[in-house]
Write an enzyme that holds these catalytic residues in place. Structure first.
Site, PDB file in Angstrom:
ATOM      1  CB  CYS A 114      10.963   2.476  -9.317  1.00  0.00           C
ATOM      2  SG  CYS A 114      11.028   2.935 -11.008  1.00  0.00           S
ATOM      3  CB  THR A 147       4.033   8.688  -0.764  1.00  0.00           C
ATOM      4  OG1 THR A 147       4.934   8.613   0.413  1.00  0.00           O
ATOM      5  CG2 THR A 147       3.546  10.017  -1.145  1.00  0.00           C
ATOM      6  CD  GLU A 203       7.467   4.222 -11.634  1.00  0.00           C
ATOM      7  OE1 GLU A 203       7.638   3.289 -10.839  1.00  0.00           O
ATOM      8  OE2 GLU A 203       8.417   5.023 -12.025  1.00  0.00           O
ATOM      9  N   GLY A 213       7.021   7.602  -6.771  1.00  0.00           N
ATOM     10  CA  GLY A 213       7.487   7.561  -5.538  1.00  0.00           C
ATOM     11  C   GLY A 213       7.223   6.222  -4.904  1.00  0.00           C
ATOM     12  CB  SER A 214       7.404   5.441  -1.228  1.00  0.00           C
ATOM     13  OG  SER A 214       6.408   6.465  -0.807  1.00  0.00           O
ATOM     14  CB  THR A 215       3.844   1.431  -2.291  1.00  0.00           C
ATOM     15  OG1 THR A 215       4.465   0.699  -3.582  1.00  0.00           O
ATOM     16  CG2 THR A 215       2.583   0.868  -2.237  1.00  0.00           C
TER      17      THR A 215
END
EC number: 1.2.1.39
Length: 499
Positions: free
Chosen positions: A306, A254, A272, A250-252
């Site tokens: 991503c 989070t 990741e 997911g997002s950096t």
């Protein structure tokens, strides 16, 4: 003329019509929480299903089910060959239900039915069978020791790989089935139990796959699914004291929060995260290869990938030719619903994400950036954003540095390869990159100097189960895939025997 649509299977409609709860201890059941989450078709914005919005008590039930399954060794205690056979049977069942799963994926996520069939199911099957094969390849080592005491004593030592325990798998909304199985399969191959939390936007395929896992013979409690928000359900799962490993995609932002939570319990973690991935096009590159490869590398799944190439640095002699070629390609893309077999660009996953992507473009337009746009898609329906090229954007624009995660690509003229390398590496991210050239020496040099976990030459966004994948810098920690994949899901135990 009305655009053709794939007919929804009756079993898909029946699944959508269910009152979905959670999947715990080998069976679907209601949540303790009475809250519900609506699931929307991105092509229309209409509600198509709903799932439980799990609370902390629901998560605890799922984790404790996984914990009981693990400590009882009902899965880890089976012979590796037996686990392998069951996992291969699991893959066979997924294949038998491939069209059902592909349609569920498209209806809840929005992507092309062709992509759902080829990637979400087709590639997932390759990964499932590859990982099932690793089950019988888990191995330790024998070691010679030099312990001098007591005098004359002899020692034999070895290491063994043991499953880490209960795994929490946090799955994003862009490839719910495929990335979900990237977490489920190594956990099960290693002998772990797992609790999967899919995105609240796209939970349906994981709920269906859990049923197929039980049908394949995976014991009760080994594979559990909880649905709910990240703030409540996700937080309860990643902070649970019986979770031994977290695998998050997911997002950096989070991911950093999860890493901080994991530190409290020293929970193992694989992250990741985001990417702002560059492609460097050198002046000797084949223009046709570049356009074909980077149209896919940039716009696959509407850029909601991503690893997508979102920054393309082009040496000056090729710049005008490639801008013209990309413009023609973008304007030829057909935009429409995912269930249309001819649409090449489909809606984004949600209204909120659509608005976020549009905000990047609004900002660029306000700063008078040069935008080249394709079709806008059906008027008044769904969450569509036109595929867009941004030509030589100002470095101050948000879309030059932040991950847009949509069908937006920057085309930047550079004087030479050195300038391209400097700009490519000038980012907090380091997930993927590519270099396009017919010169082998340059290909090798640039692949060494690009700061990314994966570098492609004359291709982009192509991954394989046998090739490790993960990020540098703020794009994550740890690696998935490859022959050593299961090491991240195992503990290494040392055994020393005096004789």
């Amino acid at each position: 003329m009305t655009e053709p649509h794939v007919a929804v299977l009756s079993q898909v409609q029946q699944f959508l019509d269910r009152q979905h709860g959670l999947y715990i201890d080998g069976r679907p059941g209601p949540a303790q929480s009475e809250k519900r989450l609506a699931i929307f078709d991105p092509a229309t914005g209409q509600e198509i299903a709903s799932t439980a919005d799990a609370n902390e008590a629901d998560v605890d039930n799922a984790v404790m089910s996984a914990w009981r399954a693990f400590v009882s060794r009902r899965w880890a205690g089976r012979l590796p060959a037996e686990r392998e056979r069951i996992l291969l049977r699991f893959a066979d069942l997924v294949e038998q239900h491939s069209e059902e799963l592909a349609q569920l994926e498209t209806l809840e996520q929005g992507k092309s039915i062709a992509i759902s069939r080829a990637f979400e199911v087709g590639c997932t099957l390759n990964w499932m069978r590859y990982t099932a094969g690793l089950t019988t390849k888990i191995a330790g080592k024998t070691l010679d020791l030099s312990i001098p005491l007591p005098q004359g004593a002899r020692y034999q030592a070895w290491t063994r790989k043991e499953p880490v325990g209960v795994v929490a798998g946090i799955v994003p909304w862009n490839f719910p089935l495929m990335i979900g199985m990237w977490k489920v399969m190594p956990a099960l191959a290693a002998g772990c139990s797992i609790v999967i939390k899919p995105s609240e936007t796209t939970p349906l395929t994981m709920l269906r796959v859990a049923e197929l896992a039980s049908e394949a013979g995976i014991p009760d409690g080994v594979f559990n699914v909880v649905t709910g928000s990240g703030a409540v359900c996700g937080a309860a799962l990643t902070s649970h004291p019986h979770v031994a490993k977290i695998s998050f995609t997911g997002s950096t932002a989070t991911g950093k929060g999860i890493a901080r939570t994991a530190a409290d319990h020293l929970t193992r973690v694989t992250l990741e995260l985001g990417g702002k991935n560059p492609a460097i096009v050198l002046k000797d590159a084949d223009p046709q290869w570049v356009i074909e490869g980077l149209m896919t590398g940039s716009f696959l799944n509407q850029g909601q990938v991503c690893a997508a190439s979102s920054r393309i640095y082009i040496e000056a002699p090729l710049f005008d030719t490639l801008v013209s070629g990309f413009e023609q390609a973008v304007k030829s893309l057909q935009v429409g619903p995912g269930m249309s077999p001819v649409a090449q660009i489909n809606p984004l996953v949600s209204r909120a994400h659509c608005d976020k992507v549009c905000s990047f473009l609004d900002d660029a337009q306000a700063q008078q950036a040069e935008l080249i746009r394709g079709s806008n898609g059906p008027a008044g329906e769904g969450y569509y954003v036109a595929p867009t090229l941004v030509v030589n954007p100002d470095a101050k624009l948000r879309l030059t540095r932040e991950e847009v995660f949509g069908p937006v690509v920057n085309l930047v003229r550079v004087a030479d390869g050195e300038e391209a390398l400097q700009l490519a590496n000038d980012t907090e991210y380091g997930l993927t990159a590519s270099v396009w050239t017919q010169n082998l020496s340059q290909a090798l040099e640039y692949s060494d100097r690009l700061q990314a976990g994966t570098v492609w030459v004359n291709s982009h966004t192509l991954i394989d189960a046998n090739l490790p994948f993960g990020g540098m810098k703020q794009s994550g920690t740890g690696r998935d895939f490859g022959p050593d994949w299961l090491d991240g899901w195992c503990e290494t135990k040392s055994v020393c025997v005096r004789y």
